[in-house]
Motif scaffolding. Structure first.
Motif, PDB file in Angstrom:
ATOM      1  N   VAL A 219       0.852  -1.197   0.000  1.00 40.88           N
ATOM      2  CA  VAL A 219       0.000   0.000   0.000  1.00 40.88           C
ATOM      3  C   VAL A 219       0.885   1.244   0.000  1.00 40.88           C
ATOM      4  CG1 VAL A 219      -1.698   1.341   1.326  1.00 40.88           C
ATOM      5  CG2 VAL A 219      -1.939  -1.151   1.151  1.00 40.88           C
ATOM      6  N   GLU A 220       1.937   1.187   0.823  1.00 39.31           N
ATOM      7  CA  GLU A 220       2.885   2.302   0.952  1.00 39.31           C
ATOM      8  C   GLU A 220       3.501   2.680  -0.401  1.00 39.31           C
ATOM      9  OE1 GLU A 220       4.800   4.848   3.895  1.00 39.31           O
ATOM     10  OE2 GLU A 220       3.101   3.490   3.957  1.00 39.31           O
ATOM     11  N   ASP A 221       3.941   1.675  -1.147  1.00 38.62           N
ATOM     12  CA  ASP A 221       4.608   2.003  -2.418  1.00 38.62           C
ATOM     13  C   ASP A 221       3.643   2.037  -3.605  1.00 38.62           C
ATOM     14  OD1 ASP A 221       4.243  -0.603  -3.341  1.00 38.62           O
ATOM     15  OD2 ASP A 221       6.255  -1.264  -2.794  1.00 38.62           O
ATOM     16  N   GLY A 222       2.339   1.962  -3.316  1.00 33.78           N
ATOM     17  CA  GLY A 222       1.350   2.181  -4.373  1.00 33.78           C
ATOM     18  C   GLY A 222       1.004   0.957  -5.208  1.00 33.78           C
ATOM     19  N   ALA A 223       1.576  -0.190  -4.880  1.00 38.21           N
ATOM     20  CA  ALA A 223       1.277  -1.398  -5.656  1.00 38.21           C
ATOM     21  C   ALA A 223      -0.119  -1.934  -5.345  1.00 38.21           C
ATOM     22  CB  ALA A 223       2.324  -2.476  -5.377  1.00 38.21           C
ATOM     23  N   LEU A 224      -0.591  -1.617  -4.144  1.00 35.01           N
ATOM     24  CA  LEU A 224      -1.922  -2.062  -3.716  1.00 35.01           C
ATOM     25  C   LEU A 224      -2.708  -0.839  -3.247  1.00 35.01           C
ATOM     26  CD1 LEU A 224      -3.891  -4.443  -2.898  1.00 35.01           C
ATOM     27  CD2 LEU A 224      -2.767  -4.401  -0.665  1.00 35.01           C
ATOM     28  N   SER A 225      -3.974  -0.724  -3.714  1.00 33.32           N
ATOM     29  CA  SER A 225      -4.748   0.456  -3.316  1.00 33.32           C
ATOM     30  C   SER A 225      -5.341   0.257  -1.923  1.00 33.32           C
ATOM     31  CB  SER A 225      -5.861   0.733  -4.329  1.00 33.32           C
ATOM     32  OG  SER A 225      -6.900  -0.211  -4.197  1.00 33.32           O
ATOM     33  N   GLU A 226      -5.474   1.375  -1.210  1.00 35.82           N
ATOM     34  CA  GLU A 226      -6.076   1.320   0.127  1.00 35.82           C
ATOM     35  C   GLU A 226      -7.523   0.863   0.047  1.00 35.82           C
ATOM     36  OE1 GLU A 226      -5.489   4.478   3.156  1.00 35.82           O
ATOM     37  OE2 GLU A 226      -3.778   5.027   1.901  1.00 35.82           O
ATOM     38  N   ARG A 227      -8.194   1.288  -1.036  1.00 34.29           N
ATOM     39  CA  ARG A 227      -9.589   0.891  -1.214  1.00 34.29           C
ATOM     40  C   ARG A 227      -9.724  -0.625  -1.244  1.00 34.29           C
ATOM     41  NH1 ARG A 227     -12.926  -1.537  -4.031  1.00 34.29           N
ATOM     42  NH2 ARG A 227     -11.309  -2.224  -5.497  1.00 34.29           N
ATOM     43  N   ARG A 228      -8.809  -1.246  -1.973  1.00 32.73           N
ATOM     44  CA  ARG A 228      -8.843  -2.698  -2.143  1.00 32.73           C
ATOM     45  C   ARG A 228      -8.599  -3.407  -0.800  1.00 32.73           C
ATOM     46  NH1 ARG A 228     -10.157  -6.665  -5.730  1.00 32.73           N
ATOM     47  NH2 ARG A 228      -8.451  -8.106  -5.971  1.00 32.73           N
ATOM     48  N   LEU A 229      -7.638  -2.922  -0.046  1.00 38.86           N
ATOM     49  CA  LEU A 229      -7.350  -3.523   1.261  1.00 38.86           C
ATOM     50  C   LEU A 229      -8.539  -3.356   2.211  1.00 38.86           C
ATOM     51  CD1 LEU A 229      -5.455  -4.963   3.211  1.00 38.86           C
ATOM     52  CD2 LEU A 229      -4.370  -2.768   3.714  1.00 38.86           C
ATOM     53  N   ALA A 230      -9.152  -2.164   2.169  1.00 40.52           N
ATOM     54  CA  ALA A 230     -10.307  -1.904   3.039  1.00 40.52           C
ATOM     55  C   ALA A 230     -11.468  -2.815   2.660  1.00 40.52           C
ATOM     56  CB  ALA A 230     -10.717  -0.436   2.935  1.00 40.52           C
ATOM     57  N   SER A 231     -11.685  -3.012   1.358  1.00 43.39           N
ATOM     58  CA  SER A 231     -12.770  -3.865   0.886  1.00 43.39           C
ATOM     59  C   SER A 231     -12.534  -5.315   1.309  1.00 43.39           C
ATOM     60  CB  SER A 231     -12.862  -3.748  -0.634  1.00 43.39           C
ATOM     61  OG  SER A 231     -13.889  -4.569  -1.133  1.00 43.39           O
ATOM     62  N   TYR A 232     -11.285  -5.751   1.211  1.00 42.52           N
ATOM     63  CA  TYR A 232     -10.891  -7.097   1.628  1.00 42.52           C
ATOM     64  C   TYR A 232     -11.213  -7.316   3.107  1.00 42.52           C
ATOM     65  CZ  TYR A 232      -7.467 -10.853   2.728  1.00 42.52           C
ATOM     66  OH  TYR A 232      -6.840 -11.993   3.155  1.00 42.52           O
ATOM     67  N   ARG A 233     -10.798  -6.338   3.927  1.00 40.37           N
ATOM     68  CA  ARG A 233     -11.060  -6.445   5.370  1.00 40.37           C
ATOM     69  C   ARG A 233     -12.546  -6.513   5.659  1.00 40.37           C
ATOM     70  NH1 ARG A 233      -6.985  -2.202   6.760  1.00 40.37           N
ATOM     71  NH2 ARG A 233      -5.072  -3.307   7.310  1.00 40.37           N
ATOM     72  N   LYS A 234     -13.298  -5.663   4.954  1.00 37.83           N
ATOM     73  CA  LYS A 234     -14.739  -5.578   5.193  1.00 37.83           C
ATOM     74  C   LYS A 234     -15.415  -6.912   4.875  1.00 37.83           C
ATOM     75  CE  LYS A 234     -18.715  -2.789   3.841  1.00 37.83           C
ATOM     76  NZ  LYS A 234     -19.356  -2.741   2.534  1.00 37.83           N
ATOM     77  N   LEU A 235     -15.083  -7.489   3.724  1.00 39.71           N
ATOM     78  CA  LEU A 235     -15.720  -8.744   3.328  1.00 39.71           C
ATOM     79  C   LEU A 235     -15.277  -9.896   4.226  1.00 39.71           C
ATOM     80  CD1 LEU A 235     -15.811  -8.529  -0.582  1.00 39.71           C
ATOM     81  CD2 LEU A 235     -17.651  -8.146   1.040  1.00 39.71           C
ATOM     82  N   LEU A 236     -14.008  -9.886   4.641  1.00 39.78           N
ATOM     83  CA  LEU A 236     -13.535 -10.924   5.569  1.00 39.78           C
ATOM     84  C   LEU A 236     -14.302 -10.863   6.885  1.00 39.78           C
ATOM     85  CD1 LEU A 236      -9.627 -11.261   5.600  1.00 39.78           C
ATOM     86  CD2 LEU A 236     -11.341 -12.902   4.784  1.00 39.78           C
TER      87      LEU A 236
END
Ligand code: ZN
Length: 370
Positions: free
Chosen positions: A311-328
């Motif tokens: 996320v820090e280096d921009g390879a993964l979007s924060e939106r995507r990580l947040a969505s992953y957490r939410k669905l988990l």
């Protein structure tokens, strides 16, 4: 036909081939065929009854014997039914073990599984290009799609309403980034664009058509079926109570090959024991997580977290990580609330199939075993 046993016909000549009948189903049905029972595919289920496409045409049958308390074992559209040809009414005696099943939870409060379609090869997720994309909702549909055992396909409808080709390409790319490993097609039923490609993709099996209302599902279905919207309207009528009744079937044979199961516009699709599906939607995050320093890393503030680094280096979007957490989180909540007895048996079978499919995919890609 009377002197000829159906089971002795070559597979390609079997009258149910267009409905998806194959040698595997024939083998599963063999013990019933010996008892003089008939196979048929369920094209529609009503209260206590269903319509079954058999070699002799569509018959109405009673579902009393296949309506258990477990909502996941209730017969549904797409099932291969075992029909007793005698008697008035006819009865469905059993249905063949399902290869796949699309299940959602009816509401996140009650967390009860509802089976929407059985024996599905493709989960077609219709998303309108005419409104702002809700990537989180697409990811939710995808998780359920993967979990069903079917292969998800995303169809971006109403592509003619996006005038600028560069904008259209950008939208497709956004969706593609939210759906690793999934085919994304832009289609315009109105302009006839992309329908032929989709027809070809769906020609090899049974597809279930999913999407929120307004996603252009019925227009898409009509385009695939090669018929005008007016015909659908004409089959609706109002019964004595002033209620609208749809007399169309939910399972239809496509002219280009394959079978389509339509579902009502889904206002909400709750996850239902979809941990494997969530993992597949966010496969790049799960891959990153393998490089985290701690095996039980929650990717929140841990040192040496490879996910946060991405996320820090921009390879993964924060939106995507947040969505992953939410669905988990949502999935864990549902799993914790759902009676294990209801889930266990059927799910194990699907998960085994899913694992086999993934292993085959890994082998094909030459991927390393984990
Ligand atoms: Zn981590």
């Amino acid at each position: 036909m009377s002197s000829l046993s159906l089971s002795s016909l070559p597979h390609a000549l079997h009258p149910l081939t267009s409905y998806g009948w194959d040698t595997g189903w024939a083998a599963a049905f063999a013990p019933y065929a010996e008892r003089g029972l008939l196979p048929g595919r369920v094209v529609r289920v009503d209260r206590g009854q269903c319509d079954v496409a058999t070699a002799a045409g569509v018959v109405r049958a009673d579902t009393e014997f296949v309506t258990p308390h477990d909502p996941l074992r209730v017969i549904c559209t797409g099932d291969w039914a075992v029909v007793d040809p005698d008697g008035d009414p006819r009865f469905v005696r059993a249905y063949l073990p399902r290869r796949t099943a699309f299940v959602r939870s009816t509401s996140s409060k009650r967390s009860e599984g509802q089976i929407l379609a059985a024996n599905v090869d493709h989960a077609v997720i219709a998303v309108s290009m005419a409104v702002e994309l809700d990537l989180g909702r697409i990811e939710r549909f995808l998780a359920l799609g993967w979990e069903s055992g079917a292969l998800p396909v995303i169809v971006l409808t109403k592509s003619d309403l996006v005038d600028i080709p560069a904008v259209r390409a950008h939208l497709v790319e956004d969706v593609q980034n939210a759906a690793p490993g999934v085919q994304v097609l832009a289609v315009s039923a109105a302009a006839g664009d992309g329908v032929d490609v989709l027809s070809a993709v769906l020609s090899g099996g049974t597809s279930v058509l999913l999407g929120a209302s307004g996603a252009g599902k019925s227009t898409l279905a009509n385009a695939l079926l090669g018929r005008a919207e007016m015909e659908v309207q004409a089959t609706r009528d109002v019964d004595g109570k002033g209620r609208h009744t749809t007399t169309t079937r939910n399972l239809l044979v496509l002219p280009g090959g394959g079978v389509l199961i339509d579902t009502p516009g889904l206002r909400g699709v709750g996850l239902w024991d979809a941990g494997t599906g969530v993992g597949q939607v966010f496969s790049e995050i799960e891959e990153l997580a393998e490089a985290c320093r701690f095996q039980d890393c929650a990717h929140t503030a841990e040192p040496g977290c490879a996910v946060l680094a991405a996320v820090e280096d921009g390879a993964l979007s924060e939106r995507r990580l947040a969505s992953y957490r939410k669905l988990l989180r949502e999935n864990q909540y549902i799993v914790a609330k759902t009676d294990a007895r209801l889930r266990g048996e059927i799910r194990r079978e699907w998960k085994r199939k899913g694992a086999e499919g993934r292993a085959a995919m890994e082998a094909k890609r030459g991927g390393r075993p984990r």
